[in-house]
Write an enzyme that holds these catalytic residues in place. Sequence first.
Site: not given
Ligand code: XUL
Ligand code: CO
Length: 425
Positions: A104, A235, A274, A310, A312
């Site tokens: 980002h 996304e 997601h 989420d 991750d």
């Molecule tokens: C948030 C997410 C972000 C995007 C990029 O859930 O996945 O990290 O991939 O902004």
């Molecule tokens: Co993402």
Amino acid sequence: MAAPGEFFAGIPKITYLPSAGPADVLCFKHYNAEEVLMGRKMEDWLRFSVCYWHSFCGTGADPFGDQTHQWPWNEGTPMESAKKRLRAAFEFFTKLGVKYYTFHDRDMAPEGSTLEESNRNLDEITDLALELQSQTGVKVLWVTCNLFAHPRYMNGAATNPDCHVLAYAGAQVKKGLDIAKKLGAENFVFWGGREGFLSIHNTDVAAELNHMASFFRMAVQYKEKIGAKCQFLIEPKPKEPCRHQYDYDAMSVIGFLKHYGLENHFKLNIEPNHTTLAGHSYEHDIVMASAFGMLGSVDSNTGSPDLGWDTDQFPMDIRNTTMVMKTVLEQGGLQPGGLNFDAKVRRESTDLEDLFIAHIGAMDAFARGLRNAVHIIEDGLIAGMVRERYSSFSHGLGQKVEDGSATLEEMECRSIHVKEKTALK
Ligand code: XUL
Ligand code: CO
């Protein structure tokens, strides 16, 4: 002993050692970058990418506790540590043997007190990024703008009820596209962080969706104007941080793009964590996006099926990676997209080498998924069964349904004297 400027001392270049024992964790047991499968090198099918925000900006903090990660690049002024972080990241990419990274704007360079200062910071840090890219050959898979963290975006960016905030987001995307072009990014992602609502009562949904479409049109125009080559990706995510997000899932985004005539300018970046938050199976949106020719890239992570948020995590489930890679093979690859590890080491993973172990585990899981998918496709058993299942559409009336020329009268004519048992054959 660390070499001058080395961050990951004692960690060698990670190599393929299929016979290594279970205690050897700093090697690949399945991922063999150069090995050719179905006419392409493994690294070109997989196109792995390391994400900057989790792996180099993550602190281990969660809503219940403070930072646990003490990484050596977090020292000095924000600009000094931004440069150290970048050097550490390139050492990591090179030792891991990953050719792409994603970031980002605001995790690459700190936000200043004005837009101008933020842009200057970005210019300075991306000069260094360009230098490191040309020294190492590592490339940008995608750039994105952080349009959700700053308090100004608490009610959204492109869907904010205040046009001034939308304008600020537009200015940020303009700079983001300049940076993407400068660094040769292959894609540019829009994740609708707060593009949605907490309460429907104060939200003009139709107006917000129109504004979002205008915002995307401006981005398309500017990209064309500056001649940036990156593929635009949206996304999807159904919720978090908003209660409801407009880019709910693959089909919602495809519907939105088609409604506003934007479908030729965008593809999708699917993040399976997601997808599962939207109530679908892990591979659902990968398959749906691909079926419509819209699968552009994958944020390769996972959640825990027993959780509703989420997390991750690094993907380690071979069944899931097999399903993803089967779809990727069937559509002929992901290029210019890739498999980006939008994943973070756990709060409790406080050793520097954990960053390596996590990525290696996930890369091996995808290599195994790729090998499995190659077997499934090469033996042709499932494909043959699917073909047989739809065989009635390959001739006669079925063919007319397929090409859209059939009528209800013909359906009636075909069905009227046929006993159900025969009709079902
Ligand atoms: C948030 C997410 C972000 C995007 C990029 O859930 O996945 O990290 O991939 O902004
Ligand atoms: Co993402």
